[in-house]
Design an enzyme around this catalytic site. Structure first.
Site, PDB file in Angstrom:
ATOM      1  N   CYS A  84     -16.654   3.281 -16.016  1.00 29.05           N
ATOM      2  CA  CYS A  84     -16.592   4.544 -14.634  1.00 29.05           C
ATOM      3  C   CYS A  84     -15.763   4.049 -13.480  1.00 29.05           C
ATOM      4  O   CYS A  84     -15.651   4.891 -12.594  1.00 29.05           O
ATOM      5  CB  CYS A  84     -18.033   4.989 -14.485  1.00 29.05           C
ATOM      6  N   GLU A 110     -23.174  -3.139 -12.205  1.00 26.20           N
ATOM      7  CA  GLU A 110     -22.296  -3.321 -10.839  1.00 26.20           C
ATOM      8  C   GLU A 110     -22.436  -4.656 -10.292  1.00 26.20           C
ATOM      9  O   GLU A 110     -21.366  -5.123  -9.405  1.00 26.20           O
ATOM     10  CB  GLU A 110     -22.679  -2.302  -9.855  1.00 26.20           C
ATOM     11  N   HIS A 132       0.933  -0.921   0.001  1.00 27.96           N
ATOM     12  CA  HIS A 132      -0.001  -0.134  -0.031  1.00 27.96           C
ATOM     13  C   HIS A 132       0.884   1.491  -0.130  1.00 27.96           C
ATOM     14  O   HIS A 132       0.560   2.364  -0.488  1.00 27.96           O
ATOM     15  CB  HIS A 132      -0.932  -0.046   1.277  1.00 27.96           C
ATOM     16  N   ASP A 139     -17.690  -2.029  -7.812  1.00 28.87           N
ATOM     17  CA  ASP A 139     -18.336  -2.928  -7.149  1.00 28.87           C
ATOM     18  C   ASP A 139     -18.708  -4.355  -8.024  1.00 28.87           C
ATOM     19  O   ASP A 139     -18.658  -5.532  -7.573  1.00 28.87           O
ATOM     20  CB  ASP A 139     -19.780  -2.401  -7.101  1.00 28.87           C
TER      21      ASP A 139
END
Length: 848
Positions: A780, A709, A472, A733
């Site tokens: 998106c 999604e 990370h 998602d």
């Protein structure tokens, strides 16, 4: 050989930039063969694009066997040579892919050579690309431009030609013949050929070079390169004229010469002799190079600042277990509040990727695998601090030993959260470092939260001994645009504070006490990167069209009026996703219909006439709770009442937003997008609501879209395509539902990759359904702005990409470098892969 007399007229040829980048005067090229114009006069380009394009119409007369150079003859007889890099001939074609052959007719802007700029810059002396006129006797005047240029758009050279009408050759007095060996380890390439040309043009004799059955004028660089004389080849020099003997000697010497960088890349190869007098280039004695893993690209100069471990002293024995547990809960609550504030700040900065990381950190505070051993330790008489320390340190150590690199990389997150709570338990504040401007941090490891909150005005970059490119910390560095190296040689920890250094996050190097050459190289690369961004912005308004004519629209993802105002200036072709939640959060009651209408109308007006604005209906519930949208506690909130389900259960909220959008649509090209639709009955209920409100208002219809999604929507896309006006694919998602992994889960989030073949299969299915019914389809999710994903999405046939405002220009530039045909091949390979890692490896090795 120049004529003794001539009559001439003039005309002008315009040569456009074959690459995007920064123009460099030819005499500043760090190679005397080019700088002294021995090849010819012209200009160099420090490139930021990766495809060499034709600067003019003409015929390809020569493509070098190593693929790094070629020459075009214009209809006026001008010979225009382009040479990518310095000493790039030694790569023997690696990193270069010519797209034309000798004899091909080309037009301005046509792709000529694709090249891997990262590979070339690592293995050649420089990426500087030369654009030169090799038959200078045709030139009456040459004007080289300056500044940044966009390939095939801006002029790089303007050449005024001299037309020779009458020429009187010099008298033939002497003939001379000699044989010579080609000394360069890479044969008769541009540099030795340029020396031959210089010697021949300085002579009053006619000079030719013969190799086998081929013969070339020694005054023509193109003809010499066309001899294809390899290393050690025997060639014959023929000269006729008053100084034939002398010029033959000079040409033979030029042919036999070797050059710096000539030595082939093979073990034990002898070093090549220097091409110019003076000592060979070498680093100063004080210069040291420490290597690691390239975690975040970029090159910076600065001074070393060591960030030592933050030692926290812990009392082992505890007091009353109830008091210890109470102390622990207070520390945990303070940590929770800090993380909530950090998430809120990062969201406000439009950095959802970074905020998601710290949402996962919040989840770690409730992780039973950390809490249960802590509580057990407290009950046995240990202090809360000691029990918590052992719990998180044990989990971090276990994660670090796992073979799966994604999971192993999460050890730093557990450690970060653990130390946050621990500092509150022992009342140990974080010690602030004294940071000079241009600080290069060196540490055993850095916590993700420390990286996220670095003072960018002072920190130039960092390197750590621990960590990998998938940690990370590395991901945060890339999102911040902060050069970083992980896995650095531990000797870096012994370097004194204040030591001058050059950090190269692209190649994974830390250069200590850099010499003047290294400082210059870093400065050049910084200028190139800055110019790349500048050039991208200059071309931002131009459409994103692939090299073979396929257009992809790039739209903005916005979460505020400020984002929407900036989008047109950044080159957005509309707003692909307006997250309307910004109107609904941090308030006790929902916004009124009129309040919403005013904001939507302003957004539509700001975006401009004809530019679409996709307004996503309120996406509440799940991980987005709202005080006035009460949803009972659910064991699986992500699978519960959220998105369109929450709206359908609250018709007043739904209809107020629908009416606001319909009323505002008079101000622009509004589209309405519904989230989390899984079934056709849900969709039909939403569409019926829109139609009822439209009829009651007497408003014109607006396109209504489905946000794909959940896998069910993708699997039924062919049915939905008969009823929707457009599709938008929310890959974030979609990935978590397809893989059954919560994208905020502290242990699983790293594996939720939207480039997983299973997710791509659903994207492909949705695109096919949209095509069957002539419906536009966009993406998106986060992969729309992932440079590795863009070629695959283009190849799958996606019409639109929606990306953050700051990334629009760069994504459009990326698309312009791609071939749609090659992208389609790449997409097919991605769909056939087995894992996300395989897909990303495909892109790394096969991106067009």
């Amino acid at each position: 050989m120049p004529p003794t007399s001539a009559r001439h007229s003039t005309r002008t040829v315009v040569l456009r930039a074959p690459l995007s980048g920064v123009l460099v005067p030819i005499d500043e090229v760090p190679d005397p063969v080019f700088a002294q114009r021995l090849v010819g006069d012209g200009v160099a380009i420090d490139p930021i694009s990766h495809t060499l394009c034709a600067p003019c119409d003409g015929i390809v007369v020569q493509v070098h066997a190593a693929g790094h150079a070629l020459t075009i003859a214009t209809p006026d007889g001008l010979e225009v040579m382009m040479h990518i890099g310095l000493d790039s001939v030694k790569l023997r074609g690696r990193g270069f892919e010519p797209r034309v052959s000798a004899g091909d007719r080309v037009e301005t802007g046509q792709p000529l050579i694709d090249f891997d700029s990262d590979f070339v810059v690592r293995h050649a002396r420089s990426l500087l690309t030369q654009l030169v006129i090799t038959n200078g006797e045709r030139v009456a005047r040459l004007e080289a431009r300056r500044g940044t240029v966009v390939a095939s758009v801006d002029v790089a050279l303007e050449v005024t030609l001299r037309d020779e009408d009458v020429a009187e050759p010099a008298p033939v007095e002497v003939a001379n013949l000699s044989t010579a060996l080609v000394g360069s380890a890479f044969g008769l390439h541009a540099r030795p050929a340029a020396l031959v040309v210089a010697a021949a043009r300085a002579s009053a004799s006619e000079v030719r070079v013969r190799h086998g059955q081929q013969v070339a004028s020694a005054t023509s660089l193109v003809a010499l390169l066309g001899l294809d004389a390899g290393p050690g080849a025997t060639v014959r020099i023929e000269a006729r004229g008053p100084d034939a003997s002398a010029v033959v000697s000079r040409v033979a010497a030029a042919l036999a010469r070797t050059f710096d960088g000539d030595a082939p890349e093979r073990p034990g190869a002898p070093a090549a002799a220097a091409s110019t007098p003076g000592p060979p280039e070498a680093a100063s004695e004080s210069t040291r190079v420490l290597t690691g893993l390239p975690a975040s690209p970029g090159q910076v100069l600065g001074t070393i600042v060591r960030a030592g471990p933050d030692e926290v002293h812990v009392r082992e024995a505890g007091g009353d277990p109830r008091e210890e547990r109470s102390r622990f809960e207070r520390a945990r609550a303070r940590s929770q509040a800090e993380l909530e504030a950090l998430v809120t700040r990062l969201r406000a900065e439009s950095t959802p990727g970074r905020s998601t990381l710290f949402e996962a950190h919040r989840a770690l505070l409730d992780d039973p695998e950390l809490l249960e051993p802590t509580f057990e330790g407290i009950e046995t008489g240990r202090s809360a601090a000691a029990a918590w320390r052992d719990a998180f340190a044990g989990q971090a150590a276990r994660l670090a030993t796992l073979q799966h690199h994604h999971l192993a990389a999460r050890a730093a997150d557990v450690d970060d959260v653990g130390h946050r709570v621990l500092r509150h338990l022992v009342d140990h504040p974080v010690e602030a470092l004294e940071l000079p401007h241009g600080a290069i941090l060196v540490a055993e490891q850095l916590a993700p939260s420390a990286v996220a909150t670095l003072d960018r005005a002072r920190v130039a970059g960092f390197c750590t001994v621990a960590g990998g490119v998938l940690s990370h910390v590395a991901l945060l560095a890339r999102s911040l645009g902060l050069p970083a190296v992980t896995g650095i040689d531990p000797a870096a920890l012994d370097v004194a504070d204040g030591t001058p250094a050059a950090l190269d996050g692209t190649r994974g190097r830390l250069v200590l006490q850099p010499d003047a050459d290294e400082v210059r190289r870093v400065g050049e690369r910084q200028a190139v990167e800055a110019a790349r961004r500048e050039v991208d912005l200059l071309a931002a308004a131009a459409p994103a069209v692939t090299t073979d004519g396929h257009r992809v629209d790039v739209l903005a993802s916005v979460t505020s009026l400020a984002d929407a105002a900036a989008a047109p200036r950044a080159g957005a072709e509309g707003v692909g996703l307006l997250r309307s939640e910004f109107l609904f959060v941090d308030r006790a009651a929902p916004p009124s219909e009129e309040e919403q209408r005013v904001v939507y109308a302003e957004l539509l007006s700001t975006s401009g006439a004809g530019r679409p604005v996709v307004i996503r209906a309120l996406d509440a519930g799940g991980d987005k709770p709202l005080a006035y949208v009460p949803i009972p506690n659910e064991p699986n909130p992500a699978l519960g009442e959220r998105g369109c389900r929450a709206l359908l259960g609250r018709p007043g909220l739904l209809r107020a937003q629908v009416r606001a959008v319909l009323r505002a649509s008079a101000h622009g090209a509004a589209r309405l997008l519904f989230p989390m639709v899984a079934t056709l009955p849900e969709w039909r209920a939403l569409r019926a609501c829109v139609e009822e409100e439209r009829a009651s208002l007497g408003a014109d219809p607006v396109p209504i879209g489905l946000l794909v999604e959940v896998p069910a929507a993708a699997l039924l896309a062919l049915h939905f395509a008969r009823e929707v006006d457009f599709f938008s694919i929310g890959t974030n998602d979609l990935a978590q539902y397809t893989l059954a992994m919560d994208r905020a889960h502290p242990k699983l989030a790293s594996q939720v990759d939207a480039l997983h073949p299973a997710v791509l299969q659903l994207v492909a299915r949705t695109v096919a359904a949209a095509r069957a019914h002539a419906r536009p389809v966009g993406v998106c999710g986060a992969i729309a702005s992932d440079p590795q994903a863009v070629p695959i999405l283009v190849g799958l046939g996606v019409d639109e990409l929606t990306v953050p405002v700051a990334l629009i220009a760069g994504i459009k530039a990326r698309i312009r470098e791609l071939s749609w045909g090659a992208c389609q091949v790449l997409a097919a390979r991605a769909l056939a892969a087995e894992t996300a890692d395989e897909v990303r490896a495909l892109d790394a090795g096969h991106t067009p």
